[in-house]
Design a protein around this motif. Structure first.
Motif, mmCIF file in Angstrom:
data_model
loop_
_atom_site.group_PDB
_atom_site.id
_atom_site.type_symbol
_atom_site.label_atom_id
_atom_site.label_comp_id
_atom_site.label_asym_id
_atom_site.label_seq_id
_atom_site.Cartn_x
_atom_site.Cartn_y
_atom_site.Cartn_z
ATOM 1 N N PRO B 14 35.036 34.115 43.781
ATOM 2 C CA PRO B 14 33.478 33.785 43.890
ATOM 3 C C PRO B 14 32.169 34.533 42.715
ATOM 4 N N GLN B 15 31.497 33.449 42.845
ATOM 5 C CA GLN B 15 30.188 33.518 41.762
ATOM 6 C C GLN B 15 29.764 34.537 41.734
ATOM 7 N N ARG B 16 29.402 35.570 40.934
ATOM 8 C CA ARG B 16 29.011 37.490 40.756
ATOM 9 C C ARG B 16 30.590 38.079 41.361
ATOM 10 N N GLY B 17 31.360 37.582 40.921
ATOM 11 C CA GLY B 17 32.673 38.193 41.412
ATOM 12 C C GLY B 17 34.064 38.097 40.461
ATOM 13 N N ARG B 32 33.197 35.921 37.600
ATOM 14 C CA ARG B 32 32.898 34.937 37.337
ATOM 15 C C ARG B 32 31.348 35.370 37.156
ATOM 16 N N ALA B 34 27.179 34.465 37.674
ATOM 17 C CA ALA B 34 26.713 33.188 38.848
ATOM 18 C C ALA B 34 26.222 32.273 37.646
#
Lengths: 812, 111
Positions: B14-17, B32, B34
């Motif tokens: 996931p984005q920001r994950g 990853r 944003a």
């Protein structure tokens, strides 16, 4: 004798190449131009102004028939090339004509990508690529609905053009914000707001599922979440693919596009290619600037001169009236990169520069792009900006200007912006009070009642004083949430409510955040505030939650997790205990512990086993105990009248009812309840956040206890006669707490700020307000009163597994 | 031959994950941002061994979930008053796929 040049495709790149060629050496080649479209070269990027009605086709036509005639170009428009014989150096036209060439130039362009959704072949599903598509859209009017799939440059221009014609337009975009390749979230938010103001409906994070039709014609778009968007026309603007079919059939080297070297020559020395159909050094091209560069290089190559195509930094602008945005370079976060961010909420201006080693490497601008060329110049020239860094963000005209006023956000509020929610006081009333002589907070409280109730708007009131009085008012220092902002928790909460901010980028923009996407301190707080204030609109963001709430389990020091299933009111059954024991065996749980909240903790569960152990516990009827959440934890009970000789009421039964009502709710900090059946208080209810002590005549509800770093006894809020009223009061107090308290304040801390009287007025005395609080609590619970474990087992189990396991791969 | 190894689709993280890749010598956390940039770091905080992949990602930084140490994803360097460094590994995205350098197996099996 001139050589023979055949050009396939009359587009912007081949058009420019032809111009350059004819200007430099008009007699070098005998040119034949094939084009599949039944017309010559027109300025494709100006189709959007045509759609919007700002220009006509005649105005965007670059080369009229006369131009070709004057320059001796043989035009074969509306004709395709059927095949190419590279050995014989001939092409065969669709009608069978065989033509010889000395040089051949591809300008076959690209094809719009059509998502192969069910129904994509229905009549009324189009791309946005050529004049025919544009004319289809121009045929719509105020009685029509249109859906545009794709929130990129092209899709938004199509949407805005149709909206200007009165069409009811909805944009469906799969990503979280618009134009995500060119814009960051903050600029994406501003763009969305501007488009919504134009009457366009924007749906982000929306997955298209199927195109529905009737009698072969498109009727609606169906989204994954079941939403149906009726439409008369569906435009797909999701990207392009280089058109390489002919080149590939001719045996040229082809990747995503036709491979060319820096001289625009393909794998065959006599064949060149330019434009959207080429691939150079791994890149393909959709913007016009590099296409023109390629065209010039190709013309020189044809003339035997040496020229080299170099990929340059690109910039993007959107051609939609009233949406001024600009993006260039690389604006991703990174180490050694620093952001300079400027936000002017009143004017809707956002500027962000990304700096690395004293050089601007990226820029995103929204609202005021007047200086964009200057910034783009800094990027392309790699200018050292160390000297002008302090004032850089203000642009070329402001070197040496004053720094940004931290009170700008408050100064920007309109006179009817609500400052004090308790008393309904707007900024204008406070300004009037100041004009009438009120010079400090106490005077404002006395004359307007602003901040005289819960006090959460104190910071804002002080800032209005500061903005209005200037240097005459000294702002008391208040701690901001974190280094990302100068605002306090209370200020931000008031802004979220009064300005109806419903997303994180909205908060970042309107409250002037200094970082691009917050930090680990502010993001969980904002996520909670948005969720508490807009339960139906705001989508919970797992990536802004601490790991325990993201994975619905408590992380332990070794990275394993603890799992605590809910035991309603502390009551369990032999079947549940067997299931817990089986799970502990099956997942080799090293420690099983009884908690202080009357349930069982399985400690040391591996992260990747979580969905499986939850599935097993779910199968035995158990759900998450939320032992990890800033939300309802436990309702501890004693056995009450069921078994105890002193019990006055059914404390266990009430505890279970309360837990079933409150579970799943998010609160500023953890929320623990206790229900004791008599004043002997075996459930230790008077050191809980909310405690109920049953007496013969009813239920004593007290709040604000604690038994952690601080130990406190609860204070009596009210005694009520029935279970129903007890439950209502507790719902109301919980809702008041989460609407007003600062993130990570337990009830006792919040109580110390607002005072018991303020709380009593709302949840005890004013029955209308109590009912409203209960209603809002229930509204939020309609979404959150469900088992997150079951949801994750069903939808997110895969995310708990490693991305890959290379443990078995041998080293090379 | 190329030393890049196809690990997974970008959208699997996931984005920001972050998610981990298991190797012989422990886990590598793949982050990853944003802005869809991808970084690979050892999944262990130099302070008390906290799993960085479970932290909150902000900008190109991650905050350790155990005691809130903040690390640069690009250099692995601890930020602010804390000192220490997490080993970083080459990572990139190509055509929507996450690629890691084969050295994460080689170097680490020896270790």
């Amino acid at each position: 004798m001139p050589q023979k040049l055949i050009i396939i495709g009359a587009g912007m790149a081949t058009g420019r190449a032809l111009e350059t060629l004819l200007e430099t050496a008009p007699d070098a080649y005998d040119v034949t131009l094939f084009n599949a479209e039944p017309r010559g070269n027109y300025n494709r990027i100006m189709l959007s102004p045509v759609l919007a009605g700002d220009k006509t086709y005649a105005e965007i036509e670059t080369h009229a028939a006369q131009w070709y005639a004057d320059n001796g170009v043989t035009c074969r428009f509306g004709e395709k090339i059927a095949s190419i014989d590279r050995g014989a150096k001939t092409v065969t036209a669709a009608n069978g004509d065989v033509l010889a060439y000395d040089k051949l130039m591809f300008g076959t362009g690209s094809n719009p990508f059509i998502i192969p959704l069910p129904g994509h072949d229905l009549e009324g599903v189009i791309a946005y690529r050529d004049l025919e598509d544009t004319e289809r859209m121009m045929g719509l009017g105020p009685d029509n609905k249109c859906v545009v799939i794709g929130g990129g440059l092209l899709g938004l221009e199509a949407a805005a053009g149709m909206a200007a014609r009165g069409v009811d337009v909805t944009v469906v975009h799969i990503m979280g914000h618009l134009m995500e390749r060119q814009l960051d979230e903050a600029a994406g938010y501003l763009l969305r707001r501007a488009l919504v103001d134009k009457g366009i409906t924007v749906k982000c994070s929306a997955n298209s599922k199927e195109i529905l039709g009737k009698d072969g014609h498109v009727r609606a778009l169906l989204l994954d979440d079941g939403t149906k968007l009726p439409c008369d026309l569906l435009v797909m603007a999701v990207g392009i693919r280089p058109n390489v079919t002919l080149a590939s059939e001719a045996g040229l080297a082809v990747g995503r596009g036709i491979h060319v070297d820096a001289q625009m020559v393909t794998s065959d020395a006599d064949i060149l290619a330019v434009g959207e159909c080429v691939e150079h050094d791994g890149a393909i091209f959709g913007l016009v600037a590099p296409l023109y560069d390629q065209a010039r290089v190709a013309a020189k190559t044809l003339l035997g001169e040496h020229a080299t195509f170099v990929q340059k930094e690109l910039s993007t602008k959107l051609k939609v009236t009233g949406c001024d945005l600009f993006s260039a370079g690389d604006f991703a976060d990174g180490d050694g990169r620093e952001d300079i961010v400027f936000r002017d909420p009143a004017r809707g201006v956002y500027r962000r520069l990304v700096i690395e080693s004293d050089v601007v490497i990226g820029a995103v601008m929204y609202g005021d792009t007047a200086d964009s060329n200057w910034f783009f110049g800094l990027i392309r020239e790699r200018t050292d900006i160390a000297e002008m860094r302090d004032t850089l963000i203000f642009g070329p005209a402001y070197q040496g200007g004053t720094p940004l006023d931290p009170l700008a956000a408050v100064a920007a509020l309109s006179r009817d912006a609500e400052i004090c929610g308790c008393n309904g006081i707007c900024k204008g009333q406070i300004e009037d009070a100041i004009a009438a002589g009120a010079g400090d907070l106490a005077a404002i409280k006395a004359t307007t009642k602003a901040s005289a109730s819960c006090g959460t708007c104190t910071g804002l009131v002080e800032q209005v004083l500061a903005v209005t009085l200037g240097d005459d008012f000294v702002l008391p220092a208040a701690a901001s949430i974190c280094a990302c902002t100068d605002m306090t928790h209370e200020d931000v909460r008031r802004m979220i409510k009064s300005q109806r901010l419903t997303s994180m980028p909205a908060v970042w923009q309107e409250c002037g955040w200094k970082t691009s996407c917050g930090c680990h301190v502010c993001r969980p707080a904002l996520n909670f505030y948005l969720l508490a204030d807009w339960p139906l609109v705001y989508q919970d963001d797992p990536q802004s939650r601490f790991i325990n709430e993201r994975k619905h389990a408590n992380i332990q020091k070794d990275g394993t997790f603890s799992v605590v299933p809910r035991m309603w009111g502390g009551i369990t059954t032999p079947d549940e205990l067997r299931a817990i024991a089986d799970a502990a065996d099956k997942y080799a749980v090293p420690t099983v512990k009884v908690t202080g909240g009357q349930r069982i903790d399985l400690l040391g569960v591996k992260g990747e086993d979580l969905p499986a152990i939850w599935a097993d516990l779910n199968a035995a009827g158990m759900v998450s105990g939320h032992a990890y959440s800033k939300g309802l934890r436990t309702v501890k009970t004693c056995v009450g009248t069921d078994h105890c000789r002193f019990g006055t009421q059914d404390s266990t039964g009430l505890g279970i009812k309360l837990e079933k009502t409150l579970w799943g709710s998010w609160t500023p900090h953890k929320l623990k309840l206790g229900v004791s059946g008599c004043p002997r208080n075996c459930a230790e209810a008077t050191c809980k956040d909310i405690g109920i002590v049953c007496v013969d005549s009813g239920y004593q509800i007290s709040i604000g206890g604690a038994a952690g770093m601080d130990v406190r006894e609860t204070e009596l809020l009210v005694q009520v006669a029935t279970e129903e009223e007890t439950i209502d009061v507790i719902k109301a107090i919980t809702q008041a707490y989460r609407e007003n308290a600062r993130y990570l304040d337990r009830i006792y801390k919040w109580m110390a700020k607002v005072g018991m009287e303020w709380i009593k007025e709302r949840v005890v005395d004013d029955l209308t307000e109590r009912a409203a609080l209960v209603e809002r609590f229930e509204l939020s619970q309609s979404i959150y009163r469900r088992d997150p474990w079951a949801d994750h087992v069903q939808k997110r189990a895969e995310s708990y597994q490693p991305l890959a396991s290379l443990a078995l791969e041998a080293a090379e | 031959m190329s030393n890049w190894m196809d690990i997974a689709a970008l959208d699997d993280v996931p984005q920001r994950g972050s998610r981990v890749v298991k190797t012989h010598a422990g886990c590598v956390a793949v982050f990853r941002t944003a802005q869809d940039e991808v970084y690979a770091l050892n999944n262990s905080c130099p302070h008390k061994g906290g799993p960085l992949s479970e932290g909150i990602v902000h900008g190109a930084f991650v905050t350790c979930p155990l005691h809130n140490w903040v690390f640069s994803l690009e250099t692995g360097q601890a930020q602010g008053a804390d000192s220490g460094r997490v080993e970083t590994h080459p990572a990139k995205v190509e055509n929507g796929r996450i690629l890691l350098d084969r050295s994460i197996i080689a170097a680490r099996t020896v270790a």
